[in-house]
Design a protein around this motif. Structure first.
Motif, PDB file in Angstrom:
ATOM      1  N   GLU A 158       0.829  -1.201   0.000  1.00 38.26           N
ATOM      2  CA  GLU A 158       0.000   0.000   0.000  1.00 38.26           C
ATOM      3  C   GLU A 158       0.862   1.249   0.000  1.00 38.26           C
ATOM      4  OE1 GLU A 158      -3.152   2.370  -0.377  1.00 38.26           O
ATOM      5  OE2 GLU A 158      -3.161   0.172  -0.529  1.00 38.26           O
ATOM      6  N   THR A 159       1.954   1.217   0.758  1.00 38.34           N
ATOM      7  CA  THR A 159       2.882   2.358   0.757  1.00 38.34           C
ATOM      8  C   THR A 159       3.484   2.551  -0.631  1.00 38.34           C
ATOM      9  OG1 THR A 159       3.418   2.015   3.098  1.00 38.34           O
ATOM     10  CG2 THR A 159       4.997   3.279   1.801  1.00 38.34           C
ATOM     11  N   MET A 160       3.881   1.437  -1.254  1.00 37.10           N
ATOM     12  CA  MET A 160       4.422   1.486  -2.613  1.00 37.10           C
ATOM     13  C   MET A 160       3.419   2.132  -3.565  1.00 37.10           C
ATOM     14  SD  MET A 160       5.322  -1.779  -5.054  1.00 37.10           S
ATOM     15  CE  MET A 160       6.102  -2.636  -3.684  1.00 37.10           C
ATOM     16  N   ARG A 161       2.165   1.729  -3.440  1.00 36.25           N
ATOM     17  CA  ARG A 161       1.125   2.255  -4.310  1.00 36.25           C
ATOM     18  C   ARG A 161       0.935   3.760  -4.115  1.00 36.25           C
ATOM     19  NH1 ARG A 161      -3.691   0.849  -6.892  1.00 36.25           N
ATOM     20  NH2 ARG A 161      -5.419   2.279  -6.533  1.00 36.25           N
ATOM     21  N   GLU A 162       0.899   4.194  -2.858  1.00 36.27           N
ATOM     22  CA  GLU A 162       0.697   5.616  -2.565  1.00 36.27           C
ATOM     23  C   GLU A 162       1.841   6.458  -3.101  1.00 36.27           C
ATOM     24  OE1 GLU A 162       0.213   5.706   1.623  1.00 36.27           O
ATOM     25  OE2 GLU A 162      -1.840   4.906   1.590  1.00 36.27           O
ATOM     26  N   GLU A 163       3.053   5.950  -2.971  1.00 34.85           N
ATOM     27  CA  GLU A 163       4.219   6.697  -3.469  1.00 34.85           C
ATOM     28  C   GLU A 163       4.182   6.812  -4.990  1.00 34.85           C
ATOM     29  OE1 GLU A 163       7.447   4.466  -1.884  1.00 34.85           O
ATOM     30  OE2 GLU A 163       7.344   5.400   0.106  1.00 34.85           O
ATOM     31  N   GLN A 164       3.758   5.744  -5.665  1.00 40.55           N
ATOM     32  CA  GLN A 164       3.673   5.778  -7.129  1.00 40.55           C
ATOM     33  C   GLN A 164       2.599   6.754  -7.596  1.00 40.55           C
ATOM     34  OE1 GLN A 164       3.069   1.583  -7.684  1.00 40.55           O
ATOM     35  NE2 GLN A 164       5.223   1.180  -8.175  1.00 40.55           N
ATOM     36  N   LEU A 165       1.477   6.756  -6.920  1.00 43.61           N
ATOM     37  CA  LEU A 165       0.410   7.688  -7.276  1.00 43.61           C
ATOM     38  C   LEU A 165       0.859   9.121  -7.039  1.00 43.61           C
ATOM     39  CD1 LEU A 165      -2.721   5.794  -5.876  1.00 43.61           C
ATOM     40  CD2 LEU A 165      -2.158   6.185  -8.277  1.00 43.61           C
ATOM     41  N   ALA A 166       1.621   9.340  -5.976  1.00 46.32           N
ATOM     42  CA  ALA A 166       2.122  10.688  -5.682  1.00 46.32           C
ATOM     43  C   ALA A 166       3.055  11.164  -6.784  1.00 46.32           C
ATOM     44  CB  ALA A 166       2.834  10.701  -4.336  1.00 46.32           C
ATOM     45  N   ARG A 167       3.768  10.219  -7.411  1.00 46.31           N
ATOM     46  CA  ARG A 167       4.661  10.568  -8.529  1.00 46.31           C
ATOM     47  C   ARG A 167       3.931  10.539  -9.866  1.00 46.31           C
ATOM     48  NH1 ARG A 167       8.049   6.873  -5.625  1.00 46.31           N
ATOM     49  NH2 ARG A 167       7.635   5.246  -7.186  1.00 46.31           N
ATOM     50  N   LYS A 168       2.607  10.336  -9.779  1.00 46.72           N
ATOM     51  CA  LYS A 168       1.747  10.277 -10.971  1.00 46.72           C
ATOM     52  C   LYS A 168       2.143   9.132 -11.899  1.00 46.72           C
ATOM     53  CE  LYS A 168       0.524  15.176 -10.850  1.00 46.72           C
ATOM     54  NZ  LYS A 168       0.457  16.453 -11.584  1.00 46.72           N
ATOM     55  N   GLU A 169       2.503   8.022 -11.268  1.00 49.24           N
ATOM     56  CA  GLU A 169       2.826   6.808 -11.999  1.00 49.24           C
ATOM     57  C   GLU A 169       1.676   5.815 -11.864  1.00 49.24           C
ATOM     58  OE1 GLU A 169       7.623   7.020 -10.928  1.00 49.24           O
ATOM     59  OE2 GLU A 169       6.380   5.333 -10.246  1.00 49.24           O
ATOM     60  N   ASN A 170       1.567   4.910 -12.825  1.00 46.60           N
ATOM     61  CA  ASN A 170       0.587   3.845 -12.703  1.00 46.60           C
ATOM     62  C   ASN A 170       1.032   2.903 -11.590  1.00 46.60           C
ATOM     63  OD1 ASN A 170      -1.059   4.716 -14.822  1.00 46.60           O
ATOM     64  ND2 ASN A 170       0.197   3.655 -16.351  1.00 46.60           N
ATOM     65  N   PRO A 171       0.153   2.617 -10.625  1.00 39.56           N
ATOM     66  CA  PRO A 171       0.549   1.737  -9.534  1.00 39.56           C
ATOM     67  C   PRO A 171       0.789   0.312 -10.020  1.00 39.56           C
ATOM     68  CG  PRO A 171      -1.794   2.253  -9.405  1.00 39.56           C
ATOM     69  CD  PRO A 171      -1.225   3.118 -10.468  1.00 39.56           C
ATOM     70  N   ARG A 172       1.945  -0.242  -9.646  1.00 38.42           N
ATOM     71  CA  ARG A 172       2.308  -1.589 -10.056  1.00 38.42           C
ATOM     72  C   ARG A 172       3.397  -2.096  -9.128  1.00 38.42           C
ATOM     73  NH1 ARG A 172       6.756  -1.150 -13.634  1.00 38.42           N
ATOM     74  NH2 ARG A 172       6.106  -2.945 -14.868  1.00 38.42           N
ATOM     75  N   TYR A 173       3.501  -3.425  -9.027  1.00 41.38           N
ATOM     76  CA  TYR A 173       4.546  -3.981  -8.171  1.00 41.38           C
ATOM     77  C   TYR A 173       5.910  -3.685  -8.765  1.00 41.38           C
ATOM     78  CZ  TYR A 173       7.237  -7.278  -5.419  1.00 41.38           C
ATOM     79  OH  TYR A 173       8.173  -7.838  -4.575  1.00 41.38           O
TER      80      TYR A 173
END
Length: 469
Positions: free
Chosen positions: A106-121
């Motif tokens: 979930e932390t990984m996902r939030e950080e990716q969204l904050a960078r405006k990236e598509n959330p992915r493993y």
């Protein structure tokens, strides 16, 4: 290579019309090419799958007449095989254990969204995952990190997916159970599926499945992704649009031939032809002719098709379907008259079998009451001489001659005797026979009711008029 298609529903609900269309297209493709059609029940979602849904799927397939050559196969009976393939991928370093916690993901996902990236493993356990004794790992597939996957789709054409956009998907949950993308790949492989025809909501799964198949050294099947079916208002089809279960259409009085003919035209066409027999569909169907865009349902078109089939199918076949509807309203159709004869009399004025069943009750049981307006208009004192004359003449007719033609002659003779137009004789008689002003032609109606019922109902009408005087 022998063509082999499959229909693989999840038993988490009823067989809906989108699934039925997918089954139909897969069935047609197999039948056209002399291949096999396989039924597979994808029941690995143990929380949502249930036996009632399995039975509903089988019932829907049977009602539609979509016979299958193999199956039904159940994924829950193949877990050992899935574990074997998962272990193979682990042993060949094509999959790995991942110990990431839900919180870390979930932390990984939030950080990716904050960078405006598509959330992915992000593959952090791919190179090395430190085993944790207090956690059960999942197993992830090592997706290729470069290159592209080309899907040569039989409906959409060439679709390219970059591997950099695909993450390392989970193929085994922490409890060891396989995920959808793993089990479907193993099933298609083991069952020799050559062509996968399914909804376009699965298109994003296809490059992942192709990569798993290639990792296993297996040639992927050909894929065809069908466009969505929309509601009449152009929005995603849902329960608020009315019937979505195949068996609900049965319950509402539609014939399976009508529904199949209707479904095949949702996305496929052959010129301007509207009516197809199954044999014609097998001959004419080509998956390449399926439209790319979504199709909206049109209830009026389905009703029109249903009325066409009620009118044109063999009366015996319609009668078999009608029998179920008669039973649903508490009428035993085994008594006289023969249900086939009722179909022949009623088929021109019924759009559904449910409507035909309701409109045919009076052939098998006494109606509870007269339609108030019909009785008020037609069962008056001036009808007594006419009804009495008809009663006498019908009583004198030998039962061996109780057929439409002699009965018609009696009605015409009574009208001539009283110097009345035919309607002035037929309408009071119709209300006496049916309780309303709607029925097949009177000679047919009388013939179907039989002599005893006719005489008794005329007497009942005469008594009603006497009480109302």
């Amino acid at each position: 290579m022998k063509v082999r298609t499959r229909f693989a529903p999840s038993p988490t609900g009823y067989l809906h019309i989108g699934g039925a269309r997918t089954a139909l297209f897969s069935w047609l493709y197999a039948r056209k090419h002399g291949g096999d059609f396989v039924l597979r029940i994808e029941d690995t979602d143990l929380e949502r799958s249930n036996i009632e849904s399995v039975n509903a799927i089988l019932e829907g397939m049977n009602w539609l007449g979509l016979d299958y050559d193999a199956g039904p196969f159940y994924q829950t009976q193949r877990f050992d095989r899935y574990r074997e393939v998962i272990q193979q991928l682990l042993d060949e370093d094509k999959a790995y254990y991942c110990y990431c916690s839900k919180e870390a993901l979930e932390t990984m996902r939030e950080e990716q969204l904050a960078r405006k990236e598509n959330p992915r493993y992000d593959g952090r356990c791919r190179a090395h995952a430190e085993a944790k004794t207090d956690a059960q790992p999942v197993v992830r597939f090592k997706n290729p990190q470069d290159g592209a996957v080309l899907v040569d789709d039989m409906v959409r054409g060439r679709v390219v997916f970059q591997n950099t956009q695909l993450d390392d998907l989970i193929i085994a949950r922490s409890d060891g159970s396989p995920t959808y993308n793993l089990s479907v790949v193993v099933d298609d492989w083991d069952m020799g599926i050559t062509h996968v025809i399914r909804g376009d909501d699965h298109l994003n799964n296809t490059p992942r499945q192709i990569n798993i198949l290639k990792a296993l050294g297996v040639e992927p099947p050909r894929y065809a992704h069908l466009p969505m079916i929309l509601g009449p208002d152009g929005t995603k089809l849902s329960k608020r649009h009315g019937a979505v279960s195949v068996m609900q259409f049965r319950d509402e009085g539609y014939l399976p031939q009508a529904l199949l003919n209707y479904l095949v035209r949702l996305g496929w066409s052959h010129g301007d032809q509207e009516i197809f027999s199954l044999d014609e569909l097998i001959e004419l169907f080509d998956i390449k002719d399926v439209n790319h865009s979504a199709s909206a349902i049109n209830p009026e078109k389905l009703l029109w098709l249903n009325q066409h089939y009620i009118k044109t199918l063999e009366a015996d076949h319609v009668a078999r379907q009608l029998s179920w509807h008669m039973g649903q309203i508490g009428v035993d159709p085994s008594a006289a008259p023969p249900l086939r004869d009722v179909v022949l009399a009623q088929r021109e004025r019924a759009k559904t079998l449910a409507e035909m069943a309701q409109n045919s009750r009076y052939f098998y049981e006494e109606f509870a009451e007269y339609d108030e307006k019909a009785a008020q208009k037609n069962l008056q004192a001036d009808a007594v001489p006419v009804l009495t004359a008809l009663q006498e003449d019908f009583a004198a007719l030998d039962e061996s001659n109780w057929h439409a033609e002699p009965l018609h002659e009696i009605i015409m003779a009574v009208a001539e005797r009283f110097e009345l137009k035919l309607g002035k004789v037929a309408q009071p008689l119709r209300v006496a026979m049916t309780g309303s002003t709607v029925s097949p032609p009177m000679d047919q109606t009388l013939a179907l009711l039989g002599k005893n019922r006719v005489l008794a109902r005329i007497q009942r009408a005469l008594e009603k008029i006497a009480k109302s005087a």
